[in-house]
Design an enzyme around this catalytic site. Sequence first.
Site, PDB file in Angstrom:
ATOM      1  N   LYS A 103     -36.784  33.270  19.547  1.00 54.04           N
ATOM      2  CA  LYS A 103     -36.190  31.930  19.769  1.00 54.04           C
ATOM      3  C   LYS A 103     -37.129  31.036  20.572  1.00 54.04           C
ATOM      4  O   LYS A 103     -36.758  30.437  21.573  1.00 54.04           O
ATOM      5  CB  LYS A 103     -34.830  32.045  20.446  1.00 54.04           C
ATOM      6  CG  LYS A 103     -33.827  32.845  19.618  1.00 54.04           C
ATOM      7  CD  LYS A 103     -32.444  32.788  20.168  1.00 54.04           C
ATOM      8  CE  LYS A 103     -31.458  33.601  19.355  1.00 54.04           C
ATOM      9  NZ  LYS A 103     -31.675  35.061  19.420  1.00 54.04           N
TER      10      LYS A 103
HETATM   11  O1  LIG Z   1     -26.852  32.779  16.637  1.00 54.27           O
HETATM   12  C1  LIG Z   1     -27.364  33.843  16.962  1.00 54.27           C
HETATM   13  C2  LIG Z   1     -28.724  34.048  16.945  1.00 54.27           C
HETATM   14  C3  LIG Z   1     -29.215  35.279  17.258  1.00 54.27           C
HETATM   15  N1  LIG Z   1     -28.398  36.295  17.608  1.00 54.27           N
HETATM   16  C4  LIG Z   1     -29.022  37.608  17.907  1.00 54.27           C
HETATM   17  O2  LIG Z   1     -28.607  38.537  16.896  1.00 54.27           O
HETATM   18  C5  LIG Z   1     -28.303  39.789  17.485  1.00 54.27           C
HETATM   19  C6  LIG Z   1     -26.828  40.071  17.325  1.00 54.27           C
HETATM   20  O3  LIG Z   1     -26.511  41.330  17.852  1.00 54.27           O
HETATM   21  P1  LIG Z   1     -25.128  42.095  17.522  1.00 54.27           P
HETATM   22  O4  LIG Z   1     -25.229  43.346  18.312  1.00 54.27           O
HETATM   23  O5  LIG Z   1     -25.085  42.340  16.037  1.00 54.27           O
HETATM   24  O6  LIG Z   1     -24.034  41.210  17.979  1.00 54.27           O
HETATM   25  C7  LIG Z   1     -28.756  39.695  18.936  1.00 54.27           C
HETATM   26  O7  LIG Z   1     -30.108  40.081  19.010  1.00 54.27           O
HETATM   27  C8  LIG Z   1     -28.620  38.218  19.235  1.00 54.27           C
HETATM   28  O8  LIG Z   1     -29.497  37.781  20.264  1.00 54.27           O
HETATM   29  C9  LIG Z   1     -27.055  36.102  17.633  1.00 54.27           C
HETATM   30  O9  LIG Z   1     -26.262  37.012  17.925  1.00 54.27           O
HETATM   31  N2  LIG Z   1     -26.565  34.879  17.301  1.00 54.27           N
END
Ligand SMILES: O=c1ccn([C@@H]2O[C@H](COP(=O)(O)O)[C@@H](O)[C@H]2O)c(=O)[nH]1
Length: 290
Positions: A103
């Site tokens: 990001k």
């Molecule tokens: O909008 C967003 C952008 C990035 N993320 C990232 O994706 C994963 C989600 O993890 P889970 O364990 O599947 O919830 C994590 O690395 C976030 O930083 C997001 O969730 N939402």
Amino acid sequence: MTALCAPTKPFGVALRRACAQTGRLCVGIDPHAALLRQWGLDWNLAGLTEFTRICVEAFSGRVALVKPQVAFFECFGSQGFAVLEKALADLREAGTLVVSDAKRGDIGSTNQGYADAWLRDDSPLASDALTVSPYLGVKSLAPLYDAARETGRGIFVLARTSNPEGASLQDAILNHTDQTPFPAGQSVAQEIVDYLSELNNREKVQYGIGSFGVVVGATVPHPPILENLCGPVLLPGVGVQGATKEDVDRIVGHGGTLGVPSISRALLECGPSVEDLAARLSQLNAEFFV
Ligand SMILES: O=c1ccn([C@@H]2O[C@H](COP(=O)(O)O)[C@@H](O)[C@H]2O)c(=O)[nH]1
């Protein structure tokens, strides 16, 4: 570990091909302290190294896209980055596409540094794609777009993120009065999608898909319109954040959109056995393959 054929550049084409081969899923490498402990590992460099090794072995050749969460490597400083660099190299070797979830985003001149770090062939952190934040202006990311174009890599710009706090900023309705070419009355998220859609024009004509994608959370109740993007849509939020396959279909189920649902903890909770992770991954791929 199964090796696929080497990824075809540009990124949009390579991702479309990978999705056709393995199913359209992105899986995260998110070494949360709690997950490391659940896997019987300590939250230290050795634990991070082993967690990452297991993920790379379980995911290589079995998934369209792998998304290491850079924050969890960064917190170990240079040694954490070394673990990430090895994971990137191993996944590249296996022919598995990687989007580094860093990001990044700053003023234009500084974005050149991020472009050189993440999107240049000779960088140790070179990734197939990078997540970037447009909140210093979607056009400030130009050095990253240029580097992606030159090297055949991809960019995922945050449009409407999966967290509820994102709504007040990203769903805000714009009231243009100056030089921007976008119509008044549309949301910040939609403006970002529409800008990326224009960047995809050239590759769209040649390949049917571009390499400039957006992030839209699968949890989002009112997503931007994505039909004209002609690029990939990364959809985090599946699993622990509450989104389901139905949500993914609601957002990208209409023809032509390359939607790639992303899942981290809900899969990683099946570790530390490579076999268990691979088995769950194969179930998820079947579930999300459309
Ligand atoms: O909008 C967003 C952008 C990035 N993320 C990232 O994706 C994963 C989600 O993890 P889970 O364990 O599947 O919830 C994590 O690395 C976030 O930083 C997001 O969730 N939402």
